[in-house]
Design an enzyme around this catalytic site. Structure first.
Site, mmCIF file in Angstrom:
data_model
loop_
_atom_site.group_PDB
_atom_site.id
_atom_site.type_symbol
_atom_site.label_atom_id
_atom_site.label_comp_id
_atom_site.label_asym_id
_atom_site.label_seq_id
_atom_site.Cartn_x
_atom_site.Cartn_y
_atom_site.Cartn_z
ATOM 1 N NE ARG A 128 48.188 37.262 40.224
ATOM 2 C CZ ARG A 128 47.188 36.663 39.731
ATOM 3 N NH1 ARG A 128 47.325 35.440 39.489
ATOM 4 N NH2 ARG A 128 45.708 36.912 39.703
ATOM 5 C CE1 TYR A 160 46.742 40.758 33.448
ATOM 6 C CE2 TYR A 160 43.989 40.376 33.678
ATOM 7 C CZ TYR A 160 45.008 40.806 33.841
ATOM 8 O OH TYR A 160 44.798 38.755 32.990
ATOM 9 C CE LYS A 214 45.907 39.048 36.795
ATOM 10 N NZ LYS A 214 45.273 37.897 35.363
ATOM 11 C CD GLU A 273 48.311 30.342 31.789
ATOM 12 O OE1 GLU A 273 48.119 30.644 32.873
ATOM 13 O OE2 GLU A 273 48.807 31.267 31.493
HETATM 14 N N1 PDD Z 1 42.604 35.860 34.608
HETATM 15 N N2 PDD Z 1 45.973 32.182 34.114
HETATM 16 C C1 PDD Z 1 46.046 33.004 33.276
HETATM 17 C C2 PDD Z 1 46.604 32.902 31.858
HETATM 18 C C3 PDD Z 1 44.994 34.135 33.837
HETATM 19 O O1 PDD Z 1 44.690 35.156 33.321
HETATM 20 C C4 PDD Z 1 44.447 34.119 34.540
HETATM 21 C C5 PDD Z 1 43.871 35.268 35.911
HETATM 22 C C6 PDD Z 1 44.435 33.148 35.505
HETATM 23 C C7 PDD Z 1 43.777 32.963 36.991
HETATM 24 O O2 PDD Z 1 44.283 33.932 37.925
HETATM 25 P P1 PDD Z 1 43.486 34.172 39.310
HETATM 26 O O3 PDD Z 1 43.088 32.540 39.956
HETATM 27 O O4 PDD Z 1 44.247 34.485 40.593
HETATM 28 O O5 PDD Z 1 42.438 35.014 38.591
HETATM 29 C C8 PDD Z 1 45.281 31.715 35.291
HETATM 30 C C9 PDD Z 1 42.215 37.250 35.004
HETATM 31 C C10 PDD Z 1 40.699 36.910 35.888
HETATM 32 C C11 PDD Z 1 41.910 38.054 34.345
HETATM 33 O O6 PDD Z 1 42.358 38.373 32.824
HETATM 34 O O7 PDD Z 1 40.666 38.504 34.103
#
Ligand code: PDD
Length: 286
Positions: free
Chosen positions: A52, A33, A150, A182
């Protein structure tokens, strides 16, 4: 207003959109996703998310059902149809629906499932949380070892959010081998002596699109950046902490496991980076 969503090439009212019970996303979490934010009715960091997405698909040997240009059109059409000024677009692609439940992947000609929907979030950029900062707890990182992909396997992050809630906090930072990996849905940072410290990229964390932009802006603003792991104790003794994600941008973190970080209020570096990120991203939003 009924939300218009996108499923396998069609725009439909949300209550008419369906996916098979044999879909591998449903049965095996065999899907990936992306979440892209919308500000001023425009997409933030679309190219980064599209890149990505392609990488996640490639790592799982999954066919990409849509060209990037067409994907951009779908995002824009959903923003238009649902009148989104500030909000999020959720995109999911799975390996599709096989004829039955089988651990082995279905044949190559099984069409992937693609779903997109919008989330209307007026006031997303002007979040009250960003003004007071959020509280986090630390929890053990019990996810699988390919967090750079992801995937939609988000049960442990959901459990982490619930553990945070039960502790009266907003989120959890996950810890492995003594170091923070994280947040449940964001990348984690501390600031010490003016230096921004965030975990280096590897398979241990998601390569955040917001992270990449924020680090670029920080370096352009002559801020010092160090990409390395840090411990919970180091974070508790830091001057500031914050996290980044497409849905929260740059969010100050003011407490970790009950200990105030710095002054216990959003710090100047996080506050400045949030402003820069929002300003610069808006300028190049599409
Ligand atoms: N989540 N780390 C994890 C585990 C994440 O699920 C996300 C993003 C990030 C940050 O990635 P980005 O800057 O590309 O959004 C880091 C999204 C926002 C979600 O699951 O809703």
């Amino acid at each position: 207003m009924t939300r218009t969503v996108y499923v396998n090439g069609k725009y439909l009212p949300e209550n008419e959109a369906t996916v098979s019970i044999f879909d591998r996303g449903f049965l095996f979490a065999d899907g990936i996703y992306e979440v892209t934010s919308v500000l001023d009715g425009k997409l933030i960091d679309f190219d980064g998310h599209a890149r990505r997405l392609a990488r996640s698909l490639g790592e799982l040997g999954m066919r990409n059902p849509i060209e990037t240009e067409d994907l951009l059109d779908v995002h824009r059409e959903l923003v238009r149809a649902n009148d989104i000024v500030e909000g999020l677009i959720y995109l999911q692609i799975t390996r599709g629906a096989a004829a039955d439940r089988d651990f082995a992947y279905p044949s190559e000609d099984t069409p992937p499932t693609i779903v997109l929907f919008t989330q209307n979030k007026p006031g997303l950029a002007d979040s009250p949380m960003a003004k007071v900062g959020i509280k986090v707890i630390s929890i053990e990182d019990q996810r699988w070892a390919r967090r750079d992909i992801k995937t939609v396997q988000l049960l442990y992050p959901s459990m982490g959010k619930m553990m945070a809630k039960a502790a009266g906090c907003d989120d959890a930072w996950m810890v492995e081998d003594g170091a923070v990996t994280e947040g449940t849905s964001n990348n984690a940072y501390i600031v010490k002596g003016g230096k921004i410290i965030t975990r280096h990229l590897s398979n241990d964390i998601l390569h955040g699109i917001t992270r990449a932009a924020v680090l670029r802006f920080a370096r352009e603003a002559q801020m010092d950046v160090e990409e390395r792991a840090f411990t919970v104790a180091e974070a508790q003794e830091a001057d500031e902490a914050f996290f980044t994600s497409a849905s929260a941008f740059v969010m100050p973190v003011v407490e970790l496991d009950g200990a105030a970080i710095g002054t216990g209020t959003p710090g100047p570096v996080a506050t400045r980076l949030r402003e820069i990120y929002l300003d610069e991203s808006r300028k190049v939003a599409i």
